[in-house]
Every structure is written in structure tokens, then in C-alpha cells.
Write a protein that holds these residues in place. Structure first.
Motif, PDB file in Angstrom:
ATOM      1  N   MET A   1     -51.512  75.008  -0.763  1.00  0.00           N
ATOM      2  CA  MET A   1     -51.575  73.734  -0.046  1.00  0.00           C
ATOM      3  C   MET A   1     -52.604  72.812  -0.709  1.00  0.00           C
ATOM      4  O   MET A   1     -52.410  71.607  -0.778  1.00  0.00           O
ATOM      5  CB  MET A   1     -51.943  73.968   1.418  1.00  0.00           C
TER       6      MET A   1
ATOM      7  N   ALA B   1     -50.809  68.442  -1.065  1.00  0.00           N
ATOM      8  CA  ALA B   1     -49.413  68.657  -0.642  1.00  0.00           C
ATOM      9  C   ALA B   1     -48.598  67.360  -0.600  1.00  0.00           C
ATOM     10  O   ALA B   1     -47.491  67.312  -1.161  1.00  0.00           O
ATOM     11  CB  ALA B   1     -49.370  69.389   0.696  1.00  0.00           C
TER      12      ALA B   1
ATOM     13  N   HIS C   1     -46.169  68.438  -3.559  1.00  0.00           N
ATOM     14  CA  HIS C   1     -45.203  69.448  -3.124  1.00  0.00           C
ATOM     15  C   HIS C   1     -43.743  69.010  -3.232  1.00  0.00           C
ATOM     16  O   HIS C   1     -42.905  69.785  -3.706  1.00  0.00           O
ATOM     17  CB  HIS C   1     -45.523  69.917  -1.701  1.00  0.00           C
TER      18      HIS C   1
ATOM     19  N   TYR D   1     -47.721  72.810   7.956  1.00  0.00           N
ATOM     20  CA  TYR D   1     -47.122  71.760   7.137  1.00  0.00           C
ATOM     21  C   TYR D   1     -45.599  71.906   7.066  1.00  0.00           C
ATOM     22  O   TYR D   1     -44.872  70.920   7.173  1.00  0.00           O
ATOM     23  CB  TYR D   1     -47.727  71.814   5.733  1.00  0.00           C
TER      24      TYR D   1
END
Length: 196
Positions: free
Chosen positions: A86, A106, A110, A133
Motif C-alpha cells: 500500500m 496507492a 495501484h 482500500y
């Protein structure tokens, strides 16, 4: 890995977005490969991993590999596992362990990483930050309840506690985890890795 994934990997490795807030400086730690079958999303690298630059290169990693039922060689084969945290860098020490992962990573990275990982069959969400998340409204009130109800998230996700030695008390209070959840986890991992 293909050129596009490699370019993204290099870009993340050079990230300095929150360097001024990192006591040990930036050193993003991750493994990505467009061929990866399983994605591990953890919290943030610890001090040892920050220094080595190798994800899960610590006691927590040893325990995680036992849970998964894989060798170190299989674990670090990027065709098997992609590994992103993360927070990509070591966040520093807090009063009771490491600080939480930096919140900048993130949202920045991500989605771009996941766009490269089109062969993922299972995502392991390790710890409360990854679960909050990715599961959002689908997670239970506590990590224990979320992990206990892992079947509800399959086949896409498998929520796990953090395999840190600091979680010894949790493990001793929740012995069902190693008796019930870990064998299912190992079966899932085995099926994915040994499919031809």
C-alpha cells in the motif's frame, strides 16, 4: 516482463513523491510482471526490506511463504507472484511498530500497476490497510471477521492478517486461521501455480 510493465516498474522505483516525509528516504520496493498469476498487496516495507530492496525479505516473509506453501524460489519468481505494498517505501518507526503506509502511493500507482497485471487469478490482501482500500464497503468491522469470512471474497480476493511476529497474540487467539484458512489458501495457490 514486457516493455510497458518494465517502464512502469522503473518509473515507480524512481518515485520521490513523499521522500521529504520518509525518515530513511525513498526506496520503493515491489515486484511486477505482466505474466504474474497471483498478486500480493501488503502494507509497507519494514526497515530490513528497505535496506535489501527485496519484498518480504524478513521474518514476516518467511511466515507468509509457510502460509502460502511455496518455496523462496517460487515466491520470488515474478511469473508466479507480483508484490506491491500500500505504501512502497519504509514509513519509519512509530510508538508500537512501524508507522502506517504513506497514503500517497496507492492512489498514484495501484491502478496503473493493476492495468499491467492482466493474468492475476487471485489477490492476497494482507493487513487492514489493503483490506480497507480494496474491500471498502464489503469488509467486516474487524480484520478478524474479514479474514474469518475469506470465502465471501473468493475467487478474487483472499484477506489475510499480517504475518509479522508482532501478531503472535492474534495467532494464538485465532487458531482457526492456521487450521481452517491456511489449508484453503495453500490449495488455491497450488491450483493456480500448477495449472498448465
Amino acid at each position: 516482463m514486457n516493455e510497458e510493465t518494465e517502464a512502469l516498474y522503473r518509473e515507480i522505483k524512481c518515485c520521490t513523491v513523499c521522500e521529504s516525509k520518509l525518515p530513511a528516504g525513498s526506496n520503493p520496493v515491489l515486484t511486477i510482471d505482466n505474466r504474474s498469476k497471483i498478486l500480493i498487496i501488503g502494507q509497507a516495507p519494514g526497515k530490513k526490506v528497505h535496506l535489501s530492496g527485496v519484498p518480504w525479505d524478513d521474518q514476516s516473509g518467511k511466515e507468509l511463504r509457510i502460509w502460502l506453501g511455496v518455496t523462496e524460489e517460487a515466491f520470488y519468481d515474478s511469473e508466479n507472484f507480483a508484490i506491491i505494498p500500500m505504501g512502497f517505501c519504509y514509513p519509519g518507526k512509530g510508538k508500537s511498530g512501524d508507522l502506517p503506509p504513506r497514503i500517497e502511493c496507492a492512489p498514484i500507482w495501484h491502478e496503473r500497476v493493476l492495468a499491467q497485471l492482466q493474468n492475476i487469478k487471485l489477490t492476497l490482501l494482507i493487513g487492514q490497510y489493503a483490506q480497507s482500500y480494496y474491500l471498502q464497503g464489503q469488509k467486516y468491522k474487524t480484520l478478524t471477521e474479514t479474514v474469518k469470512n475469506y470465502q465471501n471474497y473468493l475467487p478474487r480476493y483472499f484477506p489475510l492478517p499480517h504475518p509479522s511476529p508482532r501478531n503472535f497474540i492474534w495467532m494464538s487467539k485465532n487458531q482457526w486461521f492456521k487450521k481452517e484458512a491456511v489449508p484453503v489458501l495453500q490449495e488455491q495457490i497450488g491450483q493456480i501455480l500448477h495449472k498448465t
